[in-house]
Design an enzyme around this catalytic site. Structure first.
Site, PDB file in Angstrom:
ATOM      1  N   ASP A  32      15.839  -8.095 -12.426  1.00  0.00           N
ATOM      2  CA  ASP A  32      17.082  -7.486 -11.691  1.00  0.00           C
ATOM      3  C   ASP A  32      17.257  -7.852 -10.069  1.00  0.00           C
ATOM      4  O   ASP A  32      16.578  -8.313  -9.748  1.00  0.00           O
ATOM      5  CB  ASP A  32      17.207  -5.791 -11.417  1.00  0.00           C
ATOM      6  CG  ASP A  32      18.977  -5.051 -10.942  1.00  0.00           C
ATOM      7  OD1 ASP A  32      19.506  -6.431 -10.646  1.00  0.00           O
ATOM      8  OD2 ASP A  32      19.423  -4.550 -11.969  1.00  0.00           O
ATOM      9  N   ASN A  88      22.041   3.944 -18.268  1.00  0.00           N
ATOM     10  CA  ASN A  88      23.292   4.701 -18.053  1.00  0.00           C
ATOM     11  C   ASN A  88      24.154   4.982 -19.294  1.00  0.00           C
ATOM     12  O   ASN A  88      24.392   3.300 -20.001  1.00  0.00           O
ATOM     13  CB  ASN A  88      24.137   4.345 -16.796  1.00  0.00           C
ATOM     14  CG  ASN A  88      23.346   4.507 -15.964  1.00  0.00           C
ATOM     15  OD1 ASN A  88      22.898   5.742 -14.970  1.00  0.00           O
ATOM     16  ND2 ASN A  88      23.131   3.549 -14.532  1.00  0.00           N
ATOM     17  N   GLN A  95      27.904   2.893 -15.962  1.00  0.00           N
ATOM     18  CA  GLN A  95      27.557   2.034 -16.824  1.00  0.00           C
ATOM     19  C   GLN A  95      28.655   1.115 -15.348  1.00  0.00           C
ATOM     20  O   GLN A  95      29.591   0.410 -16.550  1.00  0.00           O
ATOM     21  CB  GLN A  95      27.670   2.414 -18.386  1.00  0.00           C
ATOM     22  CG  GLN A  95      27.063   1.126 -18.670  1.00  0.00           C
ATOM     23  CD  GLN A  95      27.148   1.254 -20.315  1.00  0.00           C
ATOM     24  OE1 GLN A  95      27.722   2.168 -20.705  1.00  0.00           O
ATOM     25  NE2 GLN A  95      26.399   0.261 -20.977  1.00  0.00           N
ATOM     26  N   HIS A 101      21.088  -2.001 -21.421  1.00  0.00           N
ATOM     27  CA  HIS A 101      19.961  -2.183 -21.086  1.00  0.00           C
ATOM     28  C   HIS A 101      18.751  -0.507 -19.878  1.00  0.00           C
ATOM     29  O   HIS A 101      19.937   0.238 -19.468  1.00  0.00           O
ATOM     30  CB  HIS A 101      19.945  -2.589 -19.982  1.00  0.00           C
ATOM     31  CG  HIS A 101      20.939  -3.191 -19.002  1.00  0.00           C
ATOM     32  ND1 HIS A 101      22.916  -2.243 -19.563  1.00  0.00           N
ATOM     33  CD2 HIS A 101      21.760  -2.396 -17.538  1.00  0.00           C
ATOM     34  CE1 HIS A 101      23.157  -1.816 -18.341  1.00  0.00           C
ATOM     35  NE2 HIS A 101      22.257  -1.617 -17.272  1.00  0.00           N
ATOM     36  N   HIS A 103      17.276   0.102 -16.814  1.00  0.00           N
ATOM     37  CA  HIS A 103      16.480  -0.039 -15.426  1.00  0.00           C
ATOM     38  C   HIS A 103      15.002   0.351 -15.492  1.00  0.00           C
ATOM     39  O   HIS A 103      14.823   1.528 -15.205  1.00  0.00           O
ATOM     40  CB  HIS A 103      17.123   0.837 -14.312  1.00  0.00           C
ATOM     41  CG  HIS A 103      18.636   0.151 -14.418  1.00  0.00           C
ATOM     42  ND1 HIS A 103      19.044  -1.164 -13.199  1.00  0.00           N
ATOM     43  CD2 HIS A 103      19.624  -0.044 -14.851  1.00  0.00           C
ATOM     44  CE1 HIS A 103      20.393  -1.617 -13.467  1.00  0.00           C
ATOM     45  NE2 HIS A 103      20.784  -0.355 -14.363  1.00  0.00           N
TER      46      HIS A 103
END
Length: 138
Positions: A32, A88, A95, A101, A103
């Site tokens: 990230d 999320n 989100q 996606h 995390h």
């Protein structure tokens, strides 16, 4: 299906460079760019799905298995003390990029990543209401 306006579609398909940790036919795992802690990674499907609700069941299953395998490897590599796996759905849930996606956030004793919530209480009234609504929705 891909969304030509989606930054995560572009990253997942290699159109935008990323620090790729893993890739297969369905997913790319990247570091990230705005990490909560050192080693924070994202699992991105190569196809565009706005959220978990839209993700096909087979890919949802593959995503959780991929998360498990990645956090095992990353825990060993990073020497972290734990992991948050966060996903999320919707603006109200935090989100910000509307491409499914996950995390993968390494946790280190004493870090200040601060994931948590105020613990509430399940009342008998709420419990009965929720169970009733679930039963009626089946």
């Amino acid at each position: 299906m891909r969304d030509d306006n989606c930054i995560f579609c572009k990253i997942a398909n290699g159109e935008i460079p990323s620090a790729t940790l893993y890739e297969d036919d369905d997913f790319r795992v990247i570091l990230d760019l705005g990490p909560a802690t050192k080693g924070h990674a994202l699992i991105l499907p190569k196809e565009h799905y706005p959220n978990l609700y839209e993700l096909p069941d087979d890919l949802a299953g593959k995503a959780i298995v991929l998360a498990k395998n990645m956090i095992k490897k990353l825990t060993k590599a990073l020497g972290c003390d734990g992991y948050n796996v966060v996903q999320n759905n919707g603006e109200a849930a935090g989100q910000t990029v509307f491409h499914f996606h996950m995390h993968l956030i390494p946790r280190y004793n004493g870090d200040d990543a601060g994931f948590g919530w105020k613990v509430g209480e399940l009342t008998e009234e709420d419990k009965a209401d929720i169970l009733d609504k679930i039963e009626k929705s089946v």
